[in-house]
Motif scaffolding. Sequence first.
Motif, short mmCIF file in Angstrom:
data_model
loop_
_atom_site.label_atom_id
_atom_site.label_comp_id
_atom_site.label_asym_id
_atom_site.label_seq_id
_atom_site.Cartn_x
_atom_site.Cartn_y
_atom_site.Cartn_z
N THR A 217 52.13 -36.85 18.80
CA THR A 217 53.39 -36.30 18.29
C THR A 217 54.56 -37.11 18.82
O THR A 217 54.48 -37.70 19.91
CB THR A 217 53.59 -34.84 18.73
N ASP A 218 55.62 -37.13 18.04
CA ASP A 218 56.90 -37.66 18.51
C ASP A 218 57.93 -36.65 18.01
O ASP A 218 58.48 -36.80 16.93
CB ASP A 218 57.13 -39.06 17.93
N VAL A 219 58.12 -35.57 18.78
CA VAL A 219 59.00 -34.48 18.34
C VAL A 219 60.11 -34.20 19.35
O VAL A 219 60.91 -33.30 19.16
CB VAL A 219 58.20 -33.18 18.08
N GLU A 220 60.17 -34.99 20.43
CA GLU A 220 61.13 -34.70 21.50
C GLU A 220 62.32 -35.66 21.51
O GLU A 220 63.07 -35.70 22.46
CB GLU A 220 60.42 -34.75 22.86
N ASP A 221 62.45 -36.45 20.44
CA ASP A 221 63.54 -37.42 20.33
C ASP A 221 63.49 -38.47 21.43
O ASP A 221 64.53 -38.96 21.88
CB ASP A 221 64.91 -36.69 20.36
N LYS A 222 62.26 -38.78 21.89
CA LYS A 222 62.13 -39.79 22.95
C LYS A 222 61.64 -41.12 22.38
O LYS A 222 61.44 -42.07 23.12
CB LYS A 222 61.13 -39.31 24.01
N ASN A 223 61.38 -41.13 21.07
CA ASN A 223 60.92 -42.36 20.44
C ASN A 223 59.61 -42.87 21.05
O ASN A 223 59.40 -44.07 21.20
CB ASN A 223 62.00 -43.43 20.57
N GLU A 224 58.74 -41.95 21.45
CA GLU A 224 57.43 -42.38 21.96
C GLU A 224 56.38 -41.35 21.56
O GLU A 224 56.68 -40.17 21.39
CB GLU A 224 57.48 -42.53 23.49
N TRP A 225 55.16 -41.84 21.42
CA TRP A 225 54.06 -40.96 21.04
C TRP A 225 53.55 -40.21 22.27
O TRP A 225 53.41 -40.79 23.34
CB TRP A 225 52.90 -41.76 20.44
N LYS A 226 53.23 -38.95 22.05
CA LYS A 226 52.65 -38.13 23.13
C LYS A 226 51.29 -37.66 22.63
O LYS A 226 51.17 -37.18 21.50
CB LYS A 226 53.58 -36.94 23.36
#
Length: 345
Positions: A217-226
Amino acid sequence: GPRPVPAELTDGNSEHLKREHSLMKPYQGAGSAAMPLWDFQGSTMVTSQYVRLTPDERSREGSIWNRVVRAGGRAGVGAAPPPPALTPPGFLPQPCFLKDWELHVHFKIHGAGKKNLHGDGLALWYTQERLVPGPVFGSKDNFHGLAIFLDTYPNDEATERVFPYISAMVNNGSLSYEHSKDGRWTELAGCSADLRNQNHDTFLAVRYSRGRLTVMTDVEDKNEWKNCIDIAGVQLPTGYFFGASAGTGDLSDNHDIISMKLFQLMVEHPVEDETVDWTKIEPRVSLLKSPKDNVDDPTGNFRSGPLTGWKVFLLLLCALLGIIVCAVVGAVVFQKRQERNKRFY
């Protein structure tokens, strides 16, 4: 210009974008029925900015399904037109024949409902069936293939999970998704993700390569995949279709797809894979390889796989054998004790 892809493609190969299996702005023929690569159905509405699967209204369901224009289109200038029999009637569905792929979905789930008063969620599909409405987030139950659910409403009152909750399910047609239990019994793995009513872009990536299924996911506006899901031993055939669907019931939300991009992954396969007919594989998960252990995930998002019928049976069998062994050992020990006691008196 458009915002860049959230993070580098996990193998960095943007030239491997498969346009025929992708949905991107400007949507061809937006607002009309002529979206040559995607069929849509139910409450789905296409605008210039997004494809809305359901509006924020009760009891709606909608979906979009990939189809591909087969070769045999218009002949070049001056060329003789092909004989009528060879011209395909309209657009025929053409499934995906990639063995290794990664799907990036830019979506937005939003609505007026306050916490836990919205629903029901969005599903992403790689299945044999397409365009069949049904009770599983607006699509068919007892499907063949892979589903990724972005479930926004806890139907099971007793759940200790935090919603929205993302989960994966592989089905060979025999399993039914149980809504009242949020698909708990058929889920392979999952994680919580705060993906609703965000003011920034939200993305999901699904990667399937050499039997390994990874969801990020990339849903935290961090521009990275989690990392969310990582399971080995997943068998999916080639020749299925990509789709997305959503449903609302008594509660509702806008479920929007902004883009779906499919990338081909370049992966070496063992030689023996070449003898396999990949279209004939039965979708399944070999449970010998359990989902990722909690080693690098202190939050315990990764649960081990569900207890399927035969697992329960094996557990009971082991328990029974254990009890019998204990009983036998106990009896022998007891006898020996008795004999020893007799000797002393």
